[in-house]
Design a protein around this motif. Structure first.
Motif, PDB file in Angstrom:
ATOM      1  N   ASP A 184       0.828  -1.202   0.000  1.00 40.65           N
ATOM      2  CA  ASP A 184       0.000   0.000   0.000  1.00 40.65           C
ATOM      3  C   ASP A 184       0.869   1.262   0.000  1.00 40.65           C
ATOM      4  OD1 ASP A 184      -2.329  -1.535   0.008  1.00 40.65           O
ATOM      5  OD2 ASP A 184      -2.424  -1.567   2.197  1.00 40.65           O
TER       6      ASP A 184
ATOM      7  N   ASP B 295       1.924   1.899  -3.550  1.00 41.47           N
ATOM      8  CA  ASP B 295       0.872   2.565  -4.327  1.00 41.47           C
ATOM      9  C   ASP B 295       0.703   4.023  -3.916  1.00 41.47           C
ATOM     10  OD1 ASP B 295       0.394   0.231  -5.758  1.00 41.47           O
ATOM     11  OD2 ASP B 295      -1.343  -0.348  -4.537  1.00 41.47           O
TER      12      ASP B 295
ATOM     13  N   ASP C 120       7.023   1.554  -8.479  1.00 40.01           N
ATOM     14  CA  ASP C 120       5.807   0.891  -8.932  1.00 40.01           C
ATOM     15  C   ASP C 120       6.076  -0.550  -9.370  1.00 40.01           C
ATOM     16  OD1 ASP C 120       2.988   0.968  -9.484  1.00 40.01           O
ATOM     17  OD2 ASP C 120       3.467   1.086 -11.615  1.00 40.01           O
TER      18      ASP C 120
ATOM     19  N   ASN D 142       5.001  -3.644  -7.218  1.00 46.98           N
ATOM     20  CA  ASN D 142       3.645  -4.203  -7.198  1.00 46.98           C
ATOM     21  C   ASN D 142       3.167  -4.692  -8.566  1.00 46.98           C
ATOM     22  OD1 ASN D 142       3.400  -3.713  -4.478  1.00 46.98           O
ATOM     23  ND2 ASN D 142       2.014  -1.993  -4.687  1.00 46.98           N
TER      24      ASN D 142
END
Length: 171
Positions: free
Chosen positions: A106, A109, A155, A158
């Motif tokens: 999280d 993100d 990024d 993920n």
């Protein structure tokens, strides 16, 4: 009693109101980015904690350096930067940072969203800045290059190969 002397400078260039406003927005977003990266750095937990903890310091350092560069450029072209907390809170275009512990996925993100929001500001103002002051546009180029590189690298944590959106462009 001190005597006040009047000083007059004759700069070759002085920013317009539009350029000043654009640079103020860039300063606000970079300042918020470094604060958000530090907030996440302090509160991230979970798998790959150490790597995420360290990369968030990279984002913090880059955003702090860029905010200083933008603020000093503002002063060089006779604009007064405003990096006060209340101004940053009121004017940021970044999504809000979480206030509690946050899982590494999280956090990935969250910081990527803020990196892309910052890049979005630089891209949005770029052409108008370039039209008035190519030297300042060069600073935006440097900011964009590093901010988008950080977003891509973080990024990737993920992403799922050949399944994430956006997909890579292939021939």
């Amino acid at each position: 009693m001190t005597q006040t002397l009047q000083h007059t400078a004759h700069p070759a260039f002085q920013a317009s109101r539009q350029l000043a406003d654009h640079l103020q927005q860039m300063l606000v977003d970079l300042t918020d980015l470094h604060l958000q990266a530090k907030q996440l750095h302090w509160n991230v937990v979970g798998k790959n904690f150490r790597d995420m903890h360290l990369v968030l310091d990279e984002v913090t350092d880059a955003a702090r350096e860029f905010s200083d560069t933008v603020a000093e450029r503002m002063r060089a072209i006779y604009v007064t930067p405003d990096g006060r907390a209340a101004t940053v809170a009121a004017q940021t275009s970044l999504p809000a940072a979480p206030t509690d512990e946050i899982d590494t996925a999280d956090a990935t993100d969250a910081i990527v969203a803020s990196l892309y929001a910052t890049a979005g500001t630089a891209r949005r103002i770029h052409d108008e800045v370039d039209a008035e002051d190519p030297t300042t546009a060069d600073i935006l180029h440097t900011v964009l290059e590093r901010i988008e590189q950080l977003a891509w690298m973080i990024d990737a944590e993920n992403r799922v190969a050949n399944s994430s959106i956006p997909r890579s462009i292939t021939e």
